[in-house]
Motif scaffolding. Structure first.
Motif, short mmCIF file in Angstrom:
data_model
loop_
_atom_site.label_atom_id
_atom_site.label_comp_id
_atom_site.label_asym_id
_atom_site.label_seq_id
_atom_site.Cartn_x
_atom_site.Cartn_y
_atom_site.Cartn_z
N GLY A 104 0.81 -1.20 0.00
CA GLY A 104 0.00 0.00 0.00
C GLY A 104 0.85 1.26 0.00
N ALA A 105 1.96 1.20 0.75
CA ALA A 105 2.86 2.36 0.77
C ALA A 105 3.51 2.57 -0.59
N GLN A 106 3.83 1.43 -1.28
CA GLN A 106 4.42 1.57 -2.62
C GLN A 106 3.43 2.20 -3.59
N LEU A 107 2.14 1.94 -3.38
CA LEU A 107 1.11 2.52 -4.26
C LEU A 107 0.74 3.95 -3.86
N ASN A 108 1.37 4.46 -2.79
CA ASN A 108 1.11 5.82 -2.31
C ASN A 108 -0.39 6.05 -2.03
N LEU A 109 -0.99 5.11 -1.27
CA LEU A 109 -2.40 5.24 -0.93
C LEU A 109 -2.59 6.40 0.04
N PRO A 110 -3.68 7.12 -0.08
CA PRO A 110 -3.98 8.21 0.86
C PRO A 110 -4.25 7.65 2.25
N PRO A 111 -4.16 8.52 3.29
CA PRO A 111 -4.31 8.04 4.66
C PRO A 111 -5.62 7.31 4.92
N ASP A 112 -6.76 7.81 4.36
CA ASP A 112 -8.03 7.14 4.64
C ASP A 112 -8.06 5.73 4.06
N GLN A 113 -7.46 5.54 2.88
CA GLN A 113 -7.41 4.19 2.30
C GLN A 113 -6.47 3.28 3.09
N MET A 114 -5.33 3.83 3.55
CA MET A 114 -4.44 3.04 4.38
C MET A 114 -5.12 2.62 5.67
N SER A 115 -5.91 3.56 6.24
CA SER A 115 -6.64 3.21 7.46
C SER A 115 -7.67 2.12 7.20
N GLY A 116 -8.38 2.24 6.07
CA GLY A 116 -9.35 1.20 5.74
C GLY A 116 -8.70 -0.15 5.50
N LEU A 117 -7.51 -0.12 4.83
CA LEU A 117 -6.77 -1.37 4.62
C LEU A 117 -6.34 -1.99 5.93
#
Length: 1001
Positions: free
Chosen positions: A735-748
């Motif tokens: 997810g970090a490699q895909l540069n996901l926004p904070p809300d998506q990282m939180s959902g993941l």
């Protein structure tokens, strides 16, 4: 003929010359009498209805004599004929074999009148009164042999001899006849020579009896007993034993007592060298054929050894306890001589020890003692074991026991082979080869390196050919070229065909032992490779079939076909014959496929011509293959044979066929094989990898699918797969490699935490809630749910959330109360189980396990006959399902604690084992809980839990020896059913939480 009631039943036809010596056979089927016809006496037999039933002539002329009596012994197998004359009386004893009557004993008395009577208790004993003198005779039935194999049968003035080592001629026929001037009464052999003691007190010597020509043979030397011989006219010489060519021992009556005489034979006369008076009657005297040992047995049963004309006690035991034998042999068990004797009651003794109760005959072989029994079996006792082992009944456990015909008796056993001759009750002979004797003989041939005779015997007697190798594997493998020089290809073909991985010296022929260890764990491959190497070093053509057998045995038919192809041009006829032989070992289709697997179409065509396949079928296929290039042809062949991996290899080597490769990989699911061929990072690798990942995703193997998507640089699909796994670190990294926004990282992170929470990964789930989702409330809840109160307090204090700490303590109080109640329940259950198992064990010892009263119908399989009712019909699949359900139900019954159930004993032990497991698993959690309770000042709650656990542990430790007592017979067998056994855990690590502040509580 009249009945006992005086009713007339039959009258025979007039018989000229009929005499009054009538005797009814005790068995009741015949009446014997004599006829004087033309000055010649005959014994005739009549049935109960008066009809004639055979006759035989008597040897004495009727001049001045008459037959006074014919009488039978109590067992109806010996007929005594008494002649009376003016100066002499004669007693002649006849027996019948194969419907032929033979004169066995002839006694002459210089008197005009005697009284003869059979004993009523002993069938072979008779009494005679001569001139106011009483004489008692005890007869024994003995098989006389010369050189251990030549049988000698007395028949009046001739002795019928047959060398049983080379032929099997039943009596009354014989190979040759030894002719004497008077009736032969006894025989004594020394080496290959025989001495015949006749009724006229002469001794005749016959040389080389075992090699005598067929027909009648006259004596080589005759000896007359001297006139001064210290015997009266009523005494006969008995127990004649030849020690040398000119020296003998015998027994005779001298002044009404038995005397041991030492005889010397010279100048055609017999001289008495010494005469030793004995205290008792001699009943047995025999010489061991392999030594100078002579054993004498007196009427009292005592055994003595004869040395220089004097008797010395036999052995170190008290021989006064020995029984009186009617048949005796001297056996050597590991250089220790043992007297084997059979009594008239069919008891077999080894020295003084009673060894068998129903022995009917014995025979001594060079390596075994043979005996028959009333149970119609032949037993072989090995002489290679110590005497003290042989004297026990264990000596026959590891030997061969085989069934024989009812009433069979041992005649002779050939010491140089495995031949054993049995005589049936009616007189005919049967030749057998008992397995212990046969295998011992084969072992001797192997030790002497006579492998040709070994193979011939094994083939003739259907012995497992693995024994040839298993008995002495090192010799067989190291000297294989020399062995092949003795044999032909046919023997080796049979040997290879029967070769198996089983060591026969440890299984079916375990009583034989082995010379060394097996060649290796892979016995078949080792032997076949050794044979291939040995045959390759000599002329291969005569051994083609042996080569083929080896290749087929090790499942390397293709190599065998290649070998045949290399010889085809130089030896076409032999090669075609070998292909036909190979078709016998494998079927047509399999051999055709093996030839096809060599990718040599010429060889395929050569093999196909000798099969039963239709040329229309295979020629079209071969023509199609011929049109392709070499690599694609190999692919088509391996695809046809189902070799998918090798076919894929050849296809990937073809240029411009990647699309076909992809289709083939998908069809046969060979993604991993294809990935190994292509280099990492290439377009082909990525294409195959993506196909593989999609396949894994469809099969819900998300973790592996995500990794493969990552290898193919498809990070989105990789993340889609990893979010459904427990690999939180890996998923967050992608997810970090895909540069996901904070809300998506939180959902993941929340989705990953939910996955971990469902799979009891409470600590990792709480970390994700706290760190990535910023949700300490959920983190604390998860930690409390998993019993991780220390971690929950750490999260609460790091967030400075006092409210969370109060929630944790409330949850901890509830958990401690539940734990206390659970520990109390386990303690009560442990006490109940300990007291109940004592009651169950007492009932088991008194009345058994109660198997008899239970209904076991649900435990039987459908093929078991429960009742006598037969039923025929089709069986459906529901029947097997029902039986499976019944088996599952029966398995669950074993763990039922219902009082009085069949498996209650086992169920109690298993339930107690569950309590031990519970304590071991909960000990760390309880310790953590108690520490936190103490830290928060909840002393009473902590004390309750500690005391409850301590009491439970004390009860369990105290009851372990009650539940599992010291080792005894825990297996209870009732009507073929064995009760299951429960064993205690390997390690019982039961310990309670010990705190110093509660020591005095």
């Amino acid at each position: 003929m009249w009945t006992r009631e005086g009713v007339h039943t039959a009258t025979n036809e007039p018989v000229p010359g009929l005499e009054d010596s009538i005797s009814w056979r005790p068995s009741g089927n015949l009446i014997s009498t004599t006829v004087n016809h033309n000055n010649q006496h005959q014994v005739i037999f009549m049935e109960r209805n008066g009809l004639r039933h055979g006759e035989f002539p008597l040897t004495l002329r009727a001049e001045n004599t008459c037959v006074s009596t014919t009488t039978w012994n109590s067992s109806s197998n010996v007929l005594a004929v008494i002649y009376e004359g003016q100066e002499q009386c004669h007693v002649m004893l006849y027996t019948c074999s194969n419907y032929c009557w033979q004169l066995k004993q002839h006694y002459t008395y210089n008197t005009s009148n005697i009284t003869f009577i059979w004993d009523h208790e002993d069938e072979y004993k008779f009494h005679i009164s001569v001139d106011s003198r009483y004489i008692c005779y005890q007869l024994t039935s003995k098989v006389s042999t010369c050189s251990s194999t030549t049988t000698m049968v007395i028949d009046d003035k001739k002795v019928n001899t047959t060398p049983m080592s080379t032929m099997c001629i039943p009596p009354p026929m014989s190979y040759s006849q030894l002719i004497t001037d008077s009736t032969c009464n006894s025989i004594s052999c020394h080496g290959d020579d025989a001495w015949l003691l006749c009724s006229d007190r002469t001794i005749h010597r016959f040389n080389n009896v075992s090699h005598a020509p067929p027909g009648e043979i006259t004596p080589d030397e005759s000896y007359t007993i001297e006139r001064e011989f210290p015997l009266d006219s009523h005494t006969c010489i008995r127990h004649l034993v030849m020690v040398t060519q000119s020296k003998a021992y015998c027994v005779a009556l001298v002044n009404d007592v038995d005397a041991l005489l030492t005889l010397e034979l010279s100048d055609k006369e017999v001289f008495v060298v010494s005469c030793t008076t004995l205290e008792d009657t001699v009943v047995n005297m025999m010489k061991h054929p392999g030594s100078t040992t002579i054993v004498v047995q007196l009427y009292s049963g005592e055994l003595f050894e004869l040395h220089g004309g004097m008797l010395e006690p036999w052995g170190s035991v008290d021989m006064r306890e020995c029984a009186r034998f009617c048949e005796m042999e001297i056996a050597v068990f590991e250089e220790e001589m043992v007297v084997i004797g059979r009594t008239s009651f069919n008891h077999l003794y080894m020295d003084t020890r009673l060894w068998n109760y129903d022995c009917t005959s014995i025979s001594l072989h060079k390596t075994h003692l043979l005996l028959t029994s009333h149970s119609h079996t032949l037993m072989c006792v090995s002489l290679s074991q110590p005497a003290h082992v042989a004297r026990t009944t264990e000596g026959v456990v590891d030997t061969g026991i085989r069934s024989i015909e009812r009433g069979s008796r041992l005649v002779v056993s050939d010491p140089d082979s495995s031949r054993v001759i049995l005589q049936m009750p009616r007189g005919n002979l049967e030749l057998i080869h008992p397995r212990p004797l046969l295998l011992t003989h084969l072992a001797q041939l192997i030790d002497s390196f006579q492998y040709k005779k070994v193979f011939e015997s094994v083939r003739k007697h259907r012995v497992n050919m693995n024994f040839i190798l298993d008995y002495h594997p090192e010799q067989f493998l190291t000297k294989l070229p020399d062995i092949l020089s003795q044999l032909n290809s046919q023997f080796m073909e049979l040997f290879i065909a029967e070769l198996s991985s089983e060591d026969t010296t440890l299984t079916m022929y375990s009583f034989m032992g082995t010379q060394s260890t097996a060649p290796s764990t892979d016995k078949i491959n080792t032997v076949c490779n050794a044979v291939l190497d040995a045959v390759s070093a000599i002329d291969t053509v005569p051994w083609l079939n042996t080569l083929i057998s080896c290749y087929v045995k090790i499942d390397n038919v293709s190599a065998g076909l290649q070998k045949l192809k290399s010889l085809y041009h130089s030896h076409p006829a032999e090669t075609e014959a070998a292909i036909k032989y190979m078709l016998i070992l494998t079927d047509d289709e399999a051999l055709f496929n093996h030839a096809l697997g060599t990718h040599d179409l010429d060889l395929v065509l050569l093999v196909a011509q000798h099969t039963q396949k239709d040329p229309k079928e295979y020629m079209l296929f071969l023509n199609e293959l011929q049109e392709h290039d070499e690599l694609y042809r190999k692919f088509k062949i391996d695809e046809h044979l189902g070799r998918n991996k090798t076919a894929l290899h050849f296809l990937m080597c073809c240029e411009g066929r990647f699309e076909e490769v992809c289709n083939y990989v998908t069809k046969h699911n060979l993604h991993s094989t294809a990935l190994q061929h292509y280099q990492f990072g290439t377009d082909q690798y990525k294409t195959i990898g993506r196909m593989f990942a999609v396949s894994l995703k469809e099969n819900r193997q998300m973790e592996e699918a995500g990794v493969l998507f990552g290898q193919c640089a498809d990070l989105k699909e990789c993340l889609e797969c990893l979010r459904f796994t427990k690999q939180s670190h890996l998923a967050l990294s992608v997810g970090a490699q895909l540069n996901l926004p904070p809300d998506q990282m939180s959902g993941l992170a929340e989705q990953l935490a939910d996955n971990l929470r469902r799979d009891s990964g409470h600590r990792e789930a709480a970390r994700l809630y706290d760190r990535y989702c910023d949700n300490p409330d959920e983190a604390v809840e998860v930690l409390c749910e998993g019993g991780l109160y220390s971690d929950a307090l750490e999260v609460s204090q790091s967030r400075n959330r006092v409210d969370l700490i109060s929630n944790i303590m409330s949850s901890l109080k509830v958990e401690s109360e539940q734990t206390f109640n659970l520990l109390e329940e386990k303690r009560e259950l442990a006490e109940k189980l300990a007291s109940r198992i004592v009651v169950v064990r007492e009932k088991r010892s008194q009345v058994g396990t109660g198997f008899e009263d239970m209904d076991h119908s649900d435990l039987y399989s459908d093929t078991t006959s429960i009742t006598a009712t037969s039923h025929t019909g089709s069986t459906s699949s529901r029947r097997s399902a029902k039986s499976a359900k019944g088996r599952k139900k029966a398995e669950m019954k074993k763990y039922s604690l219902k009082e009085g159930s069949k498996y209650e004993y086992f169920a109690i032990q298993e339930a107690f084992k569950g309590i031990i497991t519970f304590i071991n698993l909960r000990s760390e959690m309880i310790k953590d809980m108690v520490n936190i309770l103490l830290l928060q000042g909840l002393l009473e709650c902590a004390r309750k839990v500690v005391n409850a656990q301590k009491q439970l542990v004390e009860v369990v430790n105290k009851s372990v020896n009650v539940i599992w007592p010291p080792p005894q017979s825990d297996v209870v067998e009732q009507e073929g059913e064995v009760e299951p056994i429960s064993y205690p855990p390997e390690k019982i690590k039961i310990s309670a939480v010990e705190l110093k502040q509660f020591t005095g509580c």
